[in-house]
Structure formats: structure tokens, C-alpha cells
Design a protein around this motif. Structure first.
Motif, PDB file in Angstrom:
ATOM      1  N   ILE A   4       5.752   4.103 -11.633  1.00 59.91           N
ATOM      2  CA  ILE A   4       4.448   4.034 -12.295  1.00 59.91           C
ATOM      3  C   ILE A   4       4.464   2.936 -13.342  1.00 59.91           C
ATOM      4  O   ILE A   4       5.422   2.814 -14.110  1.00 59.91           O
ATOM      5  N   ALA A   5       3.407   2.138 -13.369  1.00 60.66           N
ATOM      6  CA  ALA A   5       3.216   1.167 -14.444  1.00 60.66           C
ATOM      7  C   ALA A   5       2.091   1.652 -15.332  1.00 60.66           C
ATOM      8  O   ALA A   5       1.013   1.998 -14.850  1.00 60.66           O
ATOM      9  N   VAL A   6       2.338   1.701 -16.629  1.00 61.10           N
ATOM     10  CA  VAL A   6       1.302   2.046 -17.596  1.00 61.10           C
ATOM     11  C   VAL A   6       0.935   0.767 -18.336  1.00 61.10           C
ATOM     12  O   VAL A   6       1.769   0.186 -19.035  1.00 61.10           O
ATOM     13  N   LEU A   7      -0.301   0.325 -18.149  1.00 58.25           N
ATOM     14  CA  LEU A   7      -0.769  -0.889 -18.814  1.00 58.25           C
ATOM     15  C   LEU A   7      -1.471  -0.502 -20.102  1.00 58.25           C
ATOM     16  O   LEU A   7      -2.500   0.170 -20.091  1.00 58.25           O
ATOM     17  N   GLY A   8      -0.906  -0.913 -21.213  1.00 62.88           N
ATOM     18  CA  GLY A   8      -1.419  -0.526 -22.523  1.00 62.88           C
ATOM     19  C   GLY A   8      -0.383   0.296 -23.256  1.00 62.88           C
ATOM     20  O   GLY A   8       0.074   1.321 -22.745  1.00 62.88           O
ATOM     21  N   LYS A   9       0.018  -0.169 -24.434  1.00 65.05           N
ATOM     22  CA  LYS A   9       1.056   0.522 -25.198  1.00 65.05           C
ATOM     23  C   LYS A   9       0.519   1.186 -26.465  1.00 65.05           C
ATOM     24  O   LYS A   9       1.268   1.445 -27.398  1.00 65.05           O
ATOM     25  N   GLY A  10      -0.780   1.463 -26.473  1.00 63.23           N
ATOM     26  CA  GLY A  10      -1.363   2.175 -27.608  1.00 63.23           C
ATOM     27  C   GLY A  10      -1.050   3.652 -27.547  1.00 63.23           C
ATOM     28  O   GLY A  10      -0.143   4.096 -26.828  1.00 63.23           O
ATOM     29  N   ARG A  11      -1.817   4.442 -28.279  1.00 63.46           N
ATOM     30  CA  ARG A  11      -1.562   5.886 -28.327  1.00 63.46           C
ATOM     31  C   ARG A  11      -1.685   6.524 -26.950  1.00 63.46           C
ATOM     32  O   ARG A  11      -0.867   7.365 -26.565  1.00 63.46           O
ATOM     33  N   VAL A  12      -2.714   6.126 -26.193  1.00 64.41           N
ATOM     34  CA  VAL A  12      -2.926   6.717 -24.865  1.00 64.41           C
ATOM     35  C   VAL A  12      -1.802   6.318 -23.914  1.00 64.41           C
ATOM     36  O   VAL A  12      -1.152   7.167 -23.305  1.00 64.41           O
ATOM     37  N   GLY A  13      -1.570   5.016 -23.784  1.00 61.38           N
ATOM     38  CA  GLY A  13      -0.546   4.543 -22.864  1.00 61.38           C
ATOM     39  C   GLY A  13       0.843   5.017 -23.238  1.00 61.38           C
ATOM     40  O   GLY A  13       1.628   5.429 -22.375  1.00 61.38           O
ATOM     41  N   GLY A  14       1.160   4.967 -24.525  1.00 59.16           N
ATOM     42  CA  GLY A  14       2.478   5.410 -24.980  1.00 59.16           C
ATOM     43  C   GLY A  14       2.712   6.875 -24.698  1.00 59.16           C
ATOM     44  O   GLY A  14       3.798   7.281 -24.247  1.00 59.16           O
ATOM     45  N   ALA A  19       5.482  11.042 -21.366  1.00 62.47           N
ATOM     46  CA  ALA A  19       5.364  12.300 -20.632  1.00 62.47           C
ATOM     47  C   ALA A  19       5.725  12.133 -19.161  1.00 62.47           C
ATOM     48  O   ALA A  19       6.382  12.995 -18.567  1.00 62.47           O
ATOM     49  N   LEU A  20       5.302  11.035 -18.558  1.00 63.50           N
ATOM     50  CA  LEU A  20       5.613  10.823 -17.138  1.00 63.50           C
ATOM     51  C   LEU A  20       7.097  10.543 -16.930  1.00 63.50           C
ATOM     52  O   LEU A  20       7.677  10.933 -15.910  1.00 63.50           O
ATOM     53  N   THR A  21       7.729   9.892 -17.893  1.00 57.79           N
ATOM     54  CA  THR A  21       9.181   9.683 -17.820  1.00 57.79           C
ATOM     55  C   THR A  21       9.903  11.020 -17.897  1.00 57.79           C
ATOM     56  O   THR A  21      10.827  11.295 -17.115  1.00 57.79           O
ATOM     57  N   LYS A  22       9.463  11.880 -18.823  1.00 54.06           N
ATOM     58  CA  LYS A  22      10.068  13.210 -18.946  1.00 54.06           C
ATOM     59  C   LYS A  22       9.866  14.033 -17.678  1.00 54.06           C
ATOM     60  O   LYS A  22      10.687  14.894 -17.354  1.00 54.06           O
ATOM     61  N   VAL A  27       9.038   4.861 -15.018  1.00 51.25           N
ATOM     62  CA  VAL A  27       7.855   4.336 -15.690  1.00 51.25           C
ATOM     63  C   VAL A  27       8.161   3.009 -16.372  1.00 51.25           C
ATOM     64  O   VAL A  27       9.169   2.871 -17.073  1.00 51.25           O
ATOM     65  N   CYS A  28       7.281   2.041 -16.142  1.00 56.20           N
ATOM     66  CA  CYS A  28       7.346   0.766 -16.857  1.00 56.20           C
ATOM     67  C   CYS A  28       6.078   0.644 -17.684  1.00 56.20           C
ATOM     68  O   CYS A  28       4.973   0.640 -17.135  1.00 56.20           O
ATOM     69  N   ALA A  29       6.222   0.594 -18.994  1.00 55.62           N
ATOM     70  CA  ALA A  29       5.069   0.441 -19.879  1.00 55.62           C
ATOM     71  C   ALA A  29       4.959  -1.021 -20.284  1.00 55.62           C
ATOM     72  O   ALA A  29       5.946  -1.650 -20.668  1.00 55.62           O
ATOM     73  N   ALA A  30       3.763  -1.566 -20.163  1.00 62.10           N
ATOM     74  CA  ALA A  30       3.540  -2.978 -20.475  1.00 62.10           C
ATOM     75  C   ALA A  30       2.343  -3.117 -21.395  1.00 62.10           C
ATOM     76  O   ALA A  30       1.369  -2.356 -21.287  1.00 62.10           O
ATOM     77  N   ASP A  31       2.403  -4.072 -22.296  1.00 61.12           N
ATOM     78  CA  ASP A  31       1.223  -4.360 -23.106  1.00 61.12           C
ATOM     79  C   ASP A  31       0.217  -5.105 -22.229  1.00 61.12           C
ATOM     80  O   ASP A  31       0.420  -5.295 -21.033  1.00 61.12           O
ATOM     81  N   GLN A 149      -1.311  15.235  -8.002  1.00 61.46           N
ATOM     82  CA  GLN A 149       0.096  15.586  -8.181  1.00 61.46           C
ATOM     83  C   GLN A 149       0.623  15.090  -9.519  1.00 61.46           C
ATOM     84  O   GLN A 149       1.399  15.789 -10.192  1.00 61.46           O
ATOM     85  N   LEU A 150       0.212  13.894  -9.938  1.00 59.78           N
ATOM     86  CA  LEU A 150       0.616  13.401 -11.260  1.00 59.78           C
ATOM     87  C   LEU A 150       0.113  14.321 -12.357  1.00 59.78           C
ATOM     88  O   LEU A 150       0.834  14.605 -13.329  1.00 59.78           O
ATOM     89  N   LEU A 151      -1.127  14.772 -12.218  1.00 59.76           N
ATOM     90  CA  LEU A 151      -1.669  15.697 -13.214  1.00 59.76           C
ATOM     91  C   LEU A 151      -0.849  16.989 -13.262  1.00 59.76           C
ATOM     92  O   LEU A 151      -0.570  17.525 -14.338  1.00 59.76           O
TER      93      LEU A 151
END
Length: 198
Positions: A4-14, A19-22, A27-31, A149-151
Motif C-alpha cells: 500500500i502507498a499512502v500519499l500524504g504524510k499529514g495527520r490522516v495519512g500518517g 495502522a495499516l503497517t500494524k 506500507v510506503c508513506a510519501a509526501d 477488506q482493508l477496512l
């Protein structure tokens, strides 16, 4: 495990990335910088748009090739902010951010979800005193099933998830953001969500 890639490292993305890593996903988080976002999207099967909604279409349209054949989960809201910084109106009245993203990314399956709540609820739905509702909007049933399933991995029980139908139904979910400033002014910045009670 899903990449999973999460685009955005603010409160929502972070919050979502942690949580998805746990939950066991890679998970790759990117600004929102083009290079970082492109590299993250290229490697992922599912991409989560947690960038500020006002610029999401332009940012993600630039990633059209990297997003080809992927699932894009749009959790953002495109709003015009008032003087206090809280949402004061919709940027796409009569349409939705999700529809604009789907139009800009015809080879990507866009699914709208998790935008009708304050961000802590996205990853801790059972923390509220009453069950919240997570809505799904999108054209591709298989993509919506993957998001379902992600939910579940984030703690959402099946009866708390409602599939509204096609991507055009995101208009209703996105309009729920107009509740947010009034609820915050009335009750403070306490986690809450829109819920359908039967």
C-alpha cells in the motif's frame, strides 16, 4: 499482506500508514512531492489519497501511468475553507472529488471511503460510543471488495460498512463534510463520524 502507498504524510495519512503497517501490510508513506509520490505509487497495489483535496486531481493526474491498473482509495475532501480554517463549502458542488479523480484516471479504480469522520475514527471505529458507518463509492466491485477488506483490517465490522453504489454516490459522502465545522464548533475537536442507524 498488501503493498500500500499512502500519499500524504499529514495527520490522516500518517494515522493510516501506522495502522495499516500494524495490520500487517507493507506500507510506503510519501509526501505530495511528485518524485516520492510516483515511486510509492509504482510499487503499490493499492494507493491511498490522503493529500489535501483542493490539489488532489492535479497531483494524481500527474501519476496516471504509475496508477494504471491500481486501486485508488480517496479519503480526502475538496473544500473551500472559511476564515477559521474549517470547511465552508465544496469545491465540486454537483459533482465530487472522487468523480474528478476517476475522470482523470480512467485506467485506475477509484473508491471513495473514510471521508465522513474525523481522522482518529478511521483506524479506531470501535472507540466511539455508537458504531460509525464507513461508506464505499466506486465503479469496480472487485476494487470495493479489496477496500472492504482493508477496512476490516482497520477494525471495521461488516455491518458498519455501507456500499452506496457507483462513483457518483461519492457526492453524498463528500457533502457530509459540511457537518464538520458546525459539529466542531458545538462540541470541540472530539472524534466523531457520520452514522446510518437502522
Amino acid at each position: 499482506m498488501t503493498t500500500i502507498a499512502v500519499l500524504g504524510k499529514g495527520r490522516v495519512g500518517g494515522n493510516l500508514a501506522v495502522a495499516l503497517t500494524k495490520a500487517g501490510h507493507e506500507v510506503c508513506a510519501a509526501d505530495s512531492s511528485p518524485g516520492a509520490a510516483a515511486e510509492a505509487a509504482r510499487q503499490a497495489r493499492i494507493v491511498i489519497n490522503a493529500t489535501p483535496g483542493a490539489g488532489s486531481v492535479e497531483r494524481l493526474a500527474a501519476l496516471r501511468e504509475q496508477l494504471r491498473g491500481k486501486i485508488l482509495v480517496d479519503v480526502s475532501n475538496a473544500t473551500a475553507d472559511g476564515p477559521d480554517g474549517l470547511p465552508a463549502g465544496l469545491l465540486y458542488p454537483g459533482s465530487s472529488l472522487a468523480e474528478h479523480l476517476q475522470d482523470a484516471l480512467p485506467d485506475t479504480s477509484v473508491v471513495k471511503s473514510l471521508n465522513t469522520m474525523l481522522y482518529p475514527v478511521m483506524t479506531a471505529p470501535a472507540s466511539l460510543t455508537q458504531p460509525p458507518t464507513a461508506f464505499l463509492s466506486g465503479q469496480d466491485p472487485q476494487a470495493k471488495q479489496a477496500v472492504h477488506q482493508l477496512l476490516a483490517d482497520l477494525g471495521w465490522r461488516p455491518e458498519w460498512i455501507t456500499d452506496l453504489g457507483g462513483i457518483e454516490t461519492a457526492r453524498a459522502a463528500e457533502a457530509a463534510i459540511l457537518f464538520v465545522p458546525h459539529v466542531i464548533r458545538a462540541a470541540g475537536f472530539t472524534p466523531f463520524a457520520i452514522s446510518v442507524v437502522r
